[in-house]
Motif scaffolding. Sequence first.
Motif, short mmCIF file in Angstrom:
data_model
loop_
_atom_site.label_atom_id
_atom_site.label_comp_id
_atom_site.label_asym_id
_atom_site.label_seq_id
_atom_site.Cartn_x
_atom_site.Cartn_y
_atom_site.Cartn_z
N GLU A 76 -1.32 12.04 -2.38
CA GLU A 76 -1.89 11.76 -1.25
C GLU A 76 -3.18 10.96 -1.25
O GLU A 76 -3.52 10.00 -0.55
CB GLU A 76 -2.25 12.75 -0.32
N LYS A 77 -4.10 11.15 -2.33
CA LYS A 77 -5.25 10.37 -2.79
C LYS A 77 -4.76 8.90 -2.83
O LYS A 77 -5.51 8.00 -2.15
CB LYS A 77 -5.90 10.93 -3.77
N HIS A 78 -3.88 8.89 -3.70
CA HIS A 78 -3.38 7.37 -3.95
C HIS A 78 -2.88 6.72 -2.68
O HIS A 78 -3.23 5.59 -2.40
CB HIS A 78 -2.25 7.21 -5.16
N LEU A 79 -1.98 7.17 -1.83
CA LEU A 79 -1.36 6.76 -0.80
C LEU A 79 -2.50 6.31 0.15
O LEU A 79 -2.45 5.18 0.93
CB LEU A 79 -0.36 7.88 -0.13
N LYS A 80 -3.37 7.10 0.28
CA LYS A 80 -4.43 7.00 1.42
C LYS A 80 -5.55 5.83 0.99
O LYS A 80 -5.70 4.88 1.62
CB LYS A 80 -5.25 8.23 1.65
N GLU A 81 -6.05 6.12 -0.12
CA GLU A 81 -7.05 5.26 -0.63
C GLU A 81 -6.52 4.02 -1.02
O GLU A 81 -7.43 2.89 -1.14
CB GLU A 81 -7.93 6.02 -1.93
N GLU A 82 -5.47 3.71 -1.56
CA GLU A 82 -5.01 2.64 -2.01
C GLU A 82 -3.88 1.93 -1.37
O GLU A 82 -3.45 0.85 -1.46
CB GLU A 82 -4.37 2.60 -3.37
N HIS A 83 -3.73 2.27 0.14
CA HIS A 83 -2.86 1.78 1.20
C HIS A 83 -1.65 1.33 0.51
O HIS A 83 -1.08 0.08 0.87
CB HIS A 83 -3.78 0.56 1.60
N ILE A 84 -0.85 2.26 -0.10
CA ILE A 84 0.34 2.04 -0.80
C ILE A 84 1.51 2.25 0.24
O ILE A 84 1.49 3.47 0.92
CB ILE A 84 0.51 2.99 -1.84
N HIS A 85 2.36 1.43 0.28
CA HIS A 85 3.56 1.47 1.29
C HIS A 85 4.97 1.69 0.50
O HIS A 85 5.80 1.50 1.44
CB HIS A 85 3.22 0.62 2.34
N ALA A 86 5.07 1.79 -0.76
CA ALA A 86 6.20 1.71 -1.11
C ALA A 86 6.25 2.96 -2.56
O ALA A 86 5.18 2.87 -3.21
CB ALA A 86 7.03 0.60 -1.55
#
Length: 197
Positions: A76-86
């Motif tokens: 979740e930290k990566h998805l949220k902070e780095e705006h990852i969409h895949a």
Amino acid sequence: GVTGLKPEHIGYENGVLGGVISALNCVCSRGDKILIHSPTYIGFTMSLKNNGYEAVHSPLVKDENGVWRMDFEDMEKHLKEEHIHAAILCNPHNPCGRVWERWELEKAMELFKKYDVYVVSDEIWSDIILNGHKHTPTQSVSEDARMRTAAFYAPSKTFNLAGLVGSYHIVYNNWWRDRIEKESSLNHYNMMNVLSM
């Protein structure tokens, strides 16, 4: 346990890695970050790099019983902070061999839903499961997972036929499937040979 699978949901792919990249190319731009668990299969590492994507690793962690698990907080930290969409999800995981339990996939897919992440699920090892374990297809855990996931399979691991050439995708999302099939066709080599047929 899969229900509602129709012939139109299944499409040919020359190989799982090529299919993974075709699926990503439809929902990503070069330079995008792709979430993937580590340790990571070298084929993913090189394919992502060669196609202009940046792998963002979320390390698996051992629990108190020595079982490798996803670190949901780190994901979740990566998805949220780095705006990852895949994301690439290896199910079962290669190279650690984990057969994910249903609750693990449900929790991961809830995170991917929350951050609107498309999921490419490599399920090539799904036929080789030791006693006491059961493969749960990523697309089967919820209706949302069914529509945001492109799953890839092949007989190559099951029957030790890696040189055969011949894989397939299962994609329920019409929009994504149409684009994957077009993307896969562009190399003019995405077709069966006589042996794989």
